[in-house]
Design a protein around this motif. Structure first.
Motif, mmCIF file in Angstrom:
data_model
loop_
_atom_site.group_PDB
_atom_site.id
_atom_site.type_symbol
_atom_site.label_atom_id
_atom_site.label_comp_id
_atom_site.label_asym_id
_atom_site.label_seq_id
_atom_site.Cartn_x
_atom_site.Cartn_y
_atom_site.Cartn_z
ATOM 1 N N MET A 5 25.476 22.687 -38.227
ATOM 2 C CA MET A 5 25.080 23.635 -39.280
ATOM 3 C C MET A 5 23.580 23.543 -39.541
ATOM 4 N N LEU A 6 23.038 24.683 -39.838
ATOM 5 C CA LEU A 6 21.610 24.716 -40.126
ATOM 6 C C LEU A 6 21.366 24.607 -41.624
ATOM 7 N N SER A 7 22.382 24.122 -42.338
ATOM 8 C CA SER A 7 22.298 24.169 -43.809
ATOM 9 C C SER A 7 21.086 23.412 -44.344
ATOM 10 N N GLU A 8 20.722 22.338 -43.656
ATOM 11 C CA GLU A 8 19.579 21.548 -44.112
ATOM 12 C C GLU A 8 18.307 22.393 -44.084
ATOM 13 N N LEU A 9 18.172 23.190 -43.012
ATOM 14 C CA LEU A 9 16.999 24.069 -42.894
ATOM 15 C C LEU A 9 17.056 25.165 -43.947
ATOM 16 N N LEU B 270 3.146 28.241 -52.560
ATOM 17 C CA LEU B 270 4.453 28.482 -51.944
ATOM 18 C C LEU B 270 4.459 27.999 -50.492
ATOM 19 N N LEU B 271 3.428 28.396 -49.738
ATOM 20 C CA LEU B 271 3.392 28.042 -48.317
ATOM 21 C C LEU B 271 3.375 26.533 -48.098
ATOM 22 N N ALA B 272 2.747 25.798 -49.018
ATOM 23 C CA ALA B 272 2.587 24.362 -48.810
ATOM 24 C C ALA B 272 3.730 23.548 -49.401
ATOM 25 N N ASP B 273 4.695 24.225 -50.022
ATOM 26 C CA ASP B 273 5.754 23.498 -50.728
ATOM 27 C C ASP B 273 6.941 23.200 -49.800
ATOM 28 N N PRO B 274 7.156 21.937 -49.449
ATOM 29 C CA PRO B 274 8.234 21.605 -48.508
ATOM 30 C C PRO B 274 9.629 21.876 -49.060
ATOM 31 N N CYS B 275 9.751 22.082 -50.362
ATOM 32 C CA CYS B 275 11.079 22.397 -50.916
ATOM 33 C C CYS B 275 11.396 23.885 -50.760
ATOM 34 N N ARG B 276 10.370 24.701 -50.617
ATOM 35 C CA ARG B 276 10.614 26.146 -50.559
ATOM 36 C C ARG B 276 10.338 26.750 -49.184
ATOM 37 N N THR B 277 9.500 26.071 -48.372
ATOM 38 C CA THR B 277 9.010 26.682 -47.135
ATOM 39 C C THR B 277 9.165 25.748 -45.948
ATOM 40 N N ALA B 278 9.439 26.322 -44.775
ATOM 41 C CA ALA B 278 9.394 25.549 -43.529
ATOM 42 C C ALA B 278 8.813 26.422 -42.427
ATOM 43 N N ILE B 279 7.866 25.860 -41.671
ATOM 44 C CA ILE B 279 7.288 26.563 -40.529
ATOM 45 C C ILE B 279 8.042 26.111 -39.282
ATOM 46 N N LEU C 125 0.806 22.707 -43.835
ATOM 47 C CA LEU C 125 2.032 23.452 -44.114
ATOM 48 C C LEU C 125 3.240 22.627 -43.682
ATOM 49 N N PRO C 126 4.359 22.757 -44.390
ATOM 50 C CA PRO C 126 5.519 21.901 -44.091
ATOM 51 C C PRO C 126 6.284 22.382 -42.860
ATOM 52 N N PRO C 127 6.483 21.491 -41.872
ATOM 53 C CA PRO C 127 7.192 21.900 -40.662
ATOM 54 C C PRO C 127 8.699 21.951 -40.866
ATOM 55 N N GLY C 128 9.368 22.781 -40.056
ATOM 56 C CA GLY C 128 10.829 22.846 -40.073
ATOM 57 C C GLY C 128 11.352 22.338 -38.750
ATOM 58 N N TYR C 129 11.934 23.229 -37.958
ATOM 59 C CA TYR C 129 12.516 22.845 -36.679
ATOM 60 C C TYR C 129 11.644 23.326 -35.525
ATOM 61 N N LEU C 130 11.899 22.710 -34.386
ATOM 62 C CA LEU C 130 11.288 23.149 -33.140
ATOM 63 C C LEU C 130 12.415 23.729 -32.277
ATOM 64 N N PHE C 131 12.335 25.010 -31.981
ATOM 65 C CA PHE C 131 13.360 25.642 -31.152
ATOM 66 C C PHE C 131 12.831 25.790 -29.734
ATOM 67 N N VAL C 132 13.514 25.158 -28.799
ATOM 68 C CA VAL C 132 13.094 25.253 -27.402
ATOM 69 C C VAL C 132 14.047 26.219 -26.714
ATOM 70 N N ASN C 133 13.508 27.363 -26.349
ATOM 71 C CA ASN C 133 14.336 28.469 -25.872
ATOM 72 C C ASN C 133 14.413 28.491 -24.343
ATOM 73 N N ARG C 134 15.487 29.066 -23.848
ATOM 74 C CA ARG C 134 15.653 29.325 -22.405
ATOM 75 C C ARG C 134 15.563 28.068 -21.558
ATOM 76 N N GLU D 241 18.028 25.094 -46.803
ATOM 77 C CA GLU D 241 17.727 24.707 -48.188
ATOM 78 C C GLU D 241 16.368 25.259 -48.603
ATOM 79 N N ARG D 242 15.508 25.537 -47.605
ATOM 80 C CA ARG D 242 14.222 26.183 -47.892
ATOM 81 C C ARG D 242 14.425 27.691 -47.935
ATOM 82 N N ARG D 243 13.788 28.329 -48.875
ATOM 83 C CA ARG D 243 13.985 29.775 -49.021
ATOM 84 C C ARG D 243 13.150 30.575 -48.028
#
Lengths: 371, 326
Positions: free
Chosen positions: B1-5, B182-191, B218-227, B7-9
């Protein structure tokens, strides 16, 4: 139909256009390398901040300095990486009426921001650089790799955008000392703009507006030159010696964008001479009956596939599905292309092409029997 | 589940052109909507790709449309956002119309460096924070941003700070500060970063992670490695079949077998490249990584985006990525 080989013989400038991520840089480098190996004095110009060409040619440092890439044969291959910021500065240096004006522009914050982020400035400077290289006459062929934008058209529209930006009729609003009586009068006379400027002042503070005004005042002397330059730039893009080569991958989105590009090319009166399809999967042309899973598995087993048989066949059939899609999309795209446009299909190799040997692997597919 | 991710709006999705960034953004939006979140996918530099991938008709600039249950797509456009914003601060319609029609306004919008970027980010902030007219609560539970290609994304995300620094006092500085918060807030944002495991995209991802997370904070989120390719056979197995096929009769069978071998080489070649660059990525960019297997498909549409969405959810749930079909 002409081949890409004929096209590079008949033109002095090749512009590789296309959206990002389709292998434009490799294609541009491969074309220049091919010409060099056949005796031409070739130049490849890249604009990519990610130093893609530097990687592709095994070059480490190319910051605005011309590099010579060793090639076999009598020709030469030069590579140049456009340093965008430096290019704007160079332009200002060349056209500023005096050192004082030059320094004032270079120190202007608005200018500094502009030269880094003005939409189209990257593209425009690439064309500027192209003009210069073309005029110096030291090259038989110049291949231009265009910036990796989502929209291939940005490259064609950039000069016009810059020309609009420097539109004299509008610029005169800004070309007045901000604190002079002129400004106050202007606000009184022109109520709409006056309100807007008051809002702008509130929003940005007077200093920022003064900076903008000062920029335009300093730049005023350069505008005449720009218009003439933009005209000349378009002349070169439309010249008989210039050929556009559109680079695409066989993906739905990329091809849709490419169709739009083909339409615009006609409107802008530049010549699209070739389309290169990169990373193509080709359908196997064998007899249909052979391609059923059971028959394939029997065949691979006969060849000694053993435990890997099922996985090898599965892999083959998966690629066959991708290839069917690629072939159908390419066929549909080609039907809509004018007959005179050359077409080349480069397969999806089993490795990254990042050196001369890798680029040479592309030649057979780009230039056919000639390579 | 991506629920942890989730949690950021505000989930920003960045990546180099051509790596499947829009696909991943769409897949994330589908997952968020499926989890019952009121989701909006904001397409910046709107090319209409997201709407098309979700099987919806093109969306006019500056507008949003519902494309599925719980899911809207918004075509963000700097100019439209500026008009909307000015409408909020100059509540005089007649005057506004006169302003919008004036040449100098249009010129200013066209040339003011960074203005469109600033307005675009401002609009995204507005959507992330705006209240619902009927309930008074938040309008969206998830705002997913399909950002433009690499270099341009950095410009967008840098703009609030640049504006704040340039305009020491005044409205822009105040507004920019709120956007920056907003952009810098790890509770609300993830890059979130999307890449393929190949040289150029990986180089750009490392560079961008450095610029956005280390330099801009800026607060990082996930790294998606595609293909990602995974060969289900060894080099030795390929060689054995290649050798065994040399003497095959009839010739047609030999040709088919050669093609089986060639495609096995292609798959194992890319699998090796992918493995190498995955190692490099994970060494340099220390973020939770989700691998998305390459999708062997004739066409790419809504169904494929749904498959990728399922793969994301599955991969996020499992500690190790799965092999084979998503």
């Amino acid at each position: 139909m002409k081949t890409l080989d004929r096209i590079i013989q008949q033109h002095r400038v090749i512009i590789c256009a296309g959206s990002g991520g389709v292998g434009k840089t490799s294609t541009a480098a491969a074309v220049a390398l091919y010409a060099a190996e056949r005796g031409a004095r070739a130049m490849v110009l890249t604009i990519d901040p990610a130093r893609r060409l530097a990687d592709a040619l095994g070059l480490r440092q190319m910051g605005g300095e011309e590099c010579i890439v060793p090639v076999s044969g009598s020709g030469t291959l030069s590579a140049l990486m456009l340093d965008q910021k430096g290019a704007w500065d160079a332009l200002v240096e060349r056209h500023a009426p005096s050192p004082a004006v030059r320094d004032r522009i270079l120190a202007n914050r608005f200018y500094q921001h502009l030269s880094q982020s003005f939409a189209g400035s990257q593209e425009y400077m690439a064309i500027e650089q192209l003009c210069e290289l073309y005029e110096c006459g030291r090259y038989d062929l110049i291949v231009v790799d265009t910036p990796p934008t989502q929209h291939a058209l940005d490259f064609l529209e950039a000069p016009q955008r810059i020309a609009d930006f420097l539109d004299k009729n509008v610029v005169k609003w800004f070309v007045r000392p901000y604190f002079s009586a002129g400004w106050a009068t202007f606000r009184l006379v022109n109520r709409t703009a006056g309100v807007l400027f008051r809002k702008l002042e509130e929003a940005t503070g007077v200093a920022a507006l003064a900076e903008v005004s000062d920029f335009f005042t300093s730049m005023a002397g350069l505008f005449e030159n720009f218009e003439a330059r933009v005209r000349r730039v378009y002349e070169l893009l439309r010249a008989r010696q210039t050929a556009f080569v559109l680079v695409v991958s066989p993906e739905e989105q990329v091809l849709r964008e490419a169709e739009h590009f083909c339409r615009m090319v006609r409107e802008l009166r530049v010549a699209l001479r070739a389309v290169v399809f990169n990373r193509v999967h080709t359908e196997h042309s064998g007899a249909r009956g052979v391609l059923e899973r059971e028959r394939l598995e029997a065949l691979v087993t006969r060849a000694g596939g053993g435990a890997a048989t099922a996985a090898l066949v599965e892999n083959f059939l998966r690629f066959e599905a991708v290839a069917r899609g690629d072939m159908a999309r390419i066929a549909a795209f080609r039907r809509r292309l004018r007959k005179a446009v050359a077409v080349a299909e480069v397969p999806n190799f089993d490795a990254d092409l990042h050196d001369v040997a890798g680029l040479q692997r592309m030649h057979r597919y780009l230039f056919g029997a000639a390579a | 589940m991506l629920s942890e991710l989730f949690e950021r709006r505000l989930l920003v999705v960045v990546g180099k052109g051509g790596v499947g960034k829009t696909t991943v953004a769409c897949a994330l939006a589908l997952e968020a909507a499926r989890a019952g979140k009121r989701t909006v996918l904001a397409e910046v530099d709107a090319s209409g790709r997201a709407a098309a991938l979700l099987g919806a008709a093109p969306i006019p600039l500056g507008q949003s449309r519902s494309v599925a249950a719980n899911l809207h797509v918004l075509a963000v456009d700097g100019k439209a956002a500026l008009q909307e914003y000015l409408g909020l601060i100059i509540p005089l319609k007649r005057l506004l119309d006169a302003v919008f029609a004036s040449r100098i306004y249009n010129y200013f919008v066209a040339v003011a460096p960074g203005l469109r970027e600033l307005m675009t980010i401002g609009k995204i902030w507005y959507e992330a924070e705006r209240a619902d007219d009927s309930t008074g609560g938040r309008r969206w539970d998830a705002v997913i941003v399909d950002a433009p290609a690499t270099g341009h994304s950095v410009q967008y995300l840098r703009m609030p700070k640049a504006a704040h620094d340039a305009f020491g006092a005044g409205l822009v500085a105040r507004e920019s500060q709120r956007v920056m918060d907003l952009l810098a807030d790890p509770c609300r944002t993830a890059i979130n970063f999307v890449t393929t495991a190949e040289e150029m995209p990986v180089n750009e991802t490392i560079e961008m992670h450095q610029q956005l997370c280390r330099e801009l904070g800026l607060p990082p989120g996930y790294l998606f490695v595609n293909r990602v390719h995974y060969a289900d056979f060894t080099a030795a197995e390929i060689e054995r079949v290649a050798a065994g096929g040399q003497g095959l009769q009839p010739r047609e069978d030999r040709a088919v077998l050669a093609e089986v071998v060639r495609r096995a080489h292609e798959e194992s070649g890319w699998a090796a490249i992918n493995a190498e660059y995955l190692r490099r990525l994970k060494r340099e960019v220390r973020l939770p990584a989700i691998e998305v297997p390459y999708l062997f498909t004739e066409e790419f549409g809504v169904e494929q985006v749904q498959q990728i969405a399922a793969a994301l959810a599955g991969a996020a749930a499992a500690s190790a990525p799965r092999r084979g079909e998503p």
